[in-house]
Design an enzyme around this catalytic site. Structure first.
Site, short mmCIF file in Angstrom:
data_model
loop_
_atom_site.label_atom_id
_atom_site.label_comp_id
_atom_site.label_asym_id
_atom_site.label_seq_id
_atom_site.Cartn_x
_atom_site.Cartn_y
_atom_site.Cartn_z
N LYS A 256 46.98 -33.61 73.75
CA LYS A 256 46.95 -32.30 74.39
C LYS A 256 48.22 -31.98 75.14
O LYS A 256 48.65 -30.84 75.23
CB LYS A 256 45.79 -32.25 75.38
N ARG A 257 48.79 -32.99 75.72
CA ARG A 257 49.91 -32.75 76.62
C ARG A 257 51.28 -32.71 75.95
O ARG A 257 52.29 -32.58 76.60
CB ARG A 257 49.92 -33.80 77.73
#
Length: 487
Positions: A256-257
């Site tokens: 996600k990051r």
RNA sequence: GGCCCUUUGGUCAAGUGGUUAAGACAUCGCCCUUUCACGGCGGUAACAGGGGUUCGAGUCCCCUAAGGGUCACCA
């Protein structure tokens, strides 16, 4: 139905988002099927009730639709091998597991999670790999029956051979061999009655007649367990096609990051689906030719498993940006207007000719989200930084601006027809009359009109878009500002 | 840590024993030019290291190193 039909499946679990690695798997699975006139099946793996996310299945449908991948069978459209939602298949798995128990390839396990946890911690302390100790393998028939009758929660574990090796062939990686003693007695049926992925994927792939299991290489190490399962049932294993991973810059799984890793993020920030598809398919696959632009339907013809590489590839946004820009430039003006409009509307507070704006920016946009910043100066400009008038190449400076701007202002005033061509002629003829380079006229005008060092388009295009009145207004403002400046 | 996999320029990659080791992105320079961009031309830049096998190795074998994956009642 043809016995040798190629059938592949995309089997995502509905977690809410589709990241590009995941999407690439779907693409490859689809292409393996289509390149062989086969069927592409969508199966939702929702056996983990704890991870259920509302609406996630729709995200999957939506994503496939945007990308242009259509499945031949799936939860929404049915098919001969349904249901295609694993949770709806729940009751079908237990009998298979029981059959394995009969054949001594699996066994009941009543161990509590706490016990397992203790074992795990102990193993960690001793720095050895944790492996279930088969505590329940040696339970007597009576004991098992008693516990079952008492409704004690249980799981069913696969009994692994404790010696020998298991080898399977992978279409990408070749033969892969594992020592059986590293294989843990994995859980097949969970205590909530649902099968684990490890069990369900085998049962479903077999029942759905999947010919090629295409999936990420993170499954390489668990595949021998599946092979053992196929063998235990006496089933022919499918062809395994493990895909090299897509990693982020610097290495590591996409998460996600790590930026724009989700397909939906990419689309929302102005990447074109066809560009993303084209870019993504080239991450780990090569046609072997010089061709680098492919439409989905071209890929359906030329895709070949042989072109899949073994090494992980980095998700590099630079190249995606470039490719997206190429796709934008290839569009007709009308097509570009259609996709750029929402972004233009978002940025503009006044109404200008959208076609003119688009014609100006099409060659300069790589990602649609750049549009607002690019054209916001058309709304209005704040006080101009007079240093912008200084430019060596066009020999412009503040004094020249002070001289040129009023001349241009008067010329514009005289114009009846104010369009791209007439503006251009006005500029160049003025330059000629003054005996200066075109650049010396255009530079200060462009600065006065935009207030920016760099603009998408030159003085002519900008003046044309602004229109006579607004152009005049801005030039007057610039002149007024310059009056007070001594240079 | 055990096991499995991978290793060609910064990135994507072609290459299947004999090539001046392609191409693309990025980067740099030049040209075009109305700033920037587009476009055109050109440059820098790679076979992880070490042993073999072979007349000959990026291509085959072994070792080392680095990176990744995996070791759940997640998929």
């Amino acid at each position: 139905m043809c016995q040798n039909e190629v059938r592949t499946r995309y089997a995502p679990s509905p977690t809410g988002f589709v990241h590009i690695g995941n999407l690439r798997s779907a693409l490859y699975e689809y292409l393996v099927a289509k390149a062989n006139n086969g069927k592409f099946i969508l199966r939702i793996e929702d056996t983990d009730q704890k991870r259920y996310v509302e609406g996630a299945v729709n995200v999957i449908y939506e994503t496939l639709k945007i990308v242009g991948i259509s499945h031949d069978e799936g939860p929404d459209i049915g098919g001969d091998y349904g249901p295609y939602m694993q949770s709806e298949r729940k009751d079908l798995y237990l009998p298979y597991a029981e059959k394995l128990i009969e054949n001594k390839k699996a066994y009941y396990c009543f161990c509590k999670e706490e016990r397992l946890e203790d074992l795990r911690q102990e193993a960690e302390k001793k720095k050895i790999q944790f492996k279930y100790d088969r505590h329940c393998l040696h339970l007597s028939e009576e004991e098992i029956q008693r516990k079952l009758n008492a409704k004690e929660p249980y799981v069913i574990r696969q009994l692994m051979p404790d010696s020998g090796k298991t080898t399977y062939n992978d279409s990408v990686y070749g033969d892969i061999t594992f020592d059986n003693d590293v294989l843990e007695d994995q859980i097949l049926i969970k205590s909530d009655g649902f099968p684990t992925y490890n069990f369900a994927n085998v049962i479903d792939d077999h029942l759905m007649k999947i010919s090629h299991v295409v999936r990420g290489s993170e499954y390489i190490t668990s595949t021998p367990k599946y092979v053992l399962l196929y063998n235990a049932f006496g089933w022919e294993p499918p062809i395994f096609v493990h895909l090299p991973l897509v990693v982020k810059q610097g290495g590591g799984k996409i998460s996600k990051r790590s930026g724009d890793a989700y397909f939906s993020d990419l689309i929302e920030s102005g990447y074109l689906p066809e560009a993303v598809v084209n870019f993504i398919v080239l991450l780990g696959w090569s046609s072997g030719t010089e061709q680098e632009f492919f439409t989905l339907s071209e890929l359906e013809k030329v895709f070949d498993i042989k072109g899949i590489g073994k090494s992980p590839s980095t998700y590099d946004t630079d190249k995606l940006r470039w490719m997206n820009g190429e796709y934008i430039r290839k569009k007709t003006l009308d097509e570009f207007i259609a996709i750029a409009s929402p972004w233009i509307d978002k940025a503009l507070q006044r109404s200008y000719d959208k076609a003119k704006i688009c014609a100006m920016i099409q060659k300069r946009v790589e990602v649609l989200s750049e549009i607002p910043d690019m054209i916001s100066f058309l709304n209005d400009i704040s006080t101009i930084d007079v240093n912008l008038y200084d430019n060596v190449k066009s020999k412009c400076n503040i004094n020249e601006a002070k001289r040129i701007l009023p001349i241009i202002r008067d010329k514009i005033m005289e114009m009846d027809v104010f369009n791209h061509d007439s503006i251009y002629i006005m500029f160049t003829s003025t330059a000629e009359k003054l005996g200066v380079k075109n650049g010396l006229v255009m530079w200060p005008v462009r600065i006065a009109l935009s207030g920016m060092l760099v603009t998408p388009g030159g003085a002519v295009e900008i003046a044309d878009i602004l229109g006579k009145d607004e152009a005049l207004r801005r030039i007057d403002l610039a002149i007024a500002q310059l009056v007070d400046i001594d240079a």
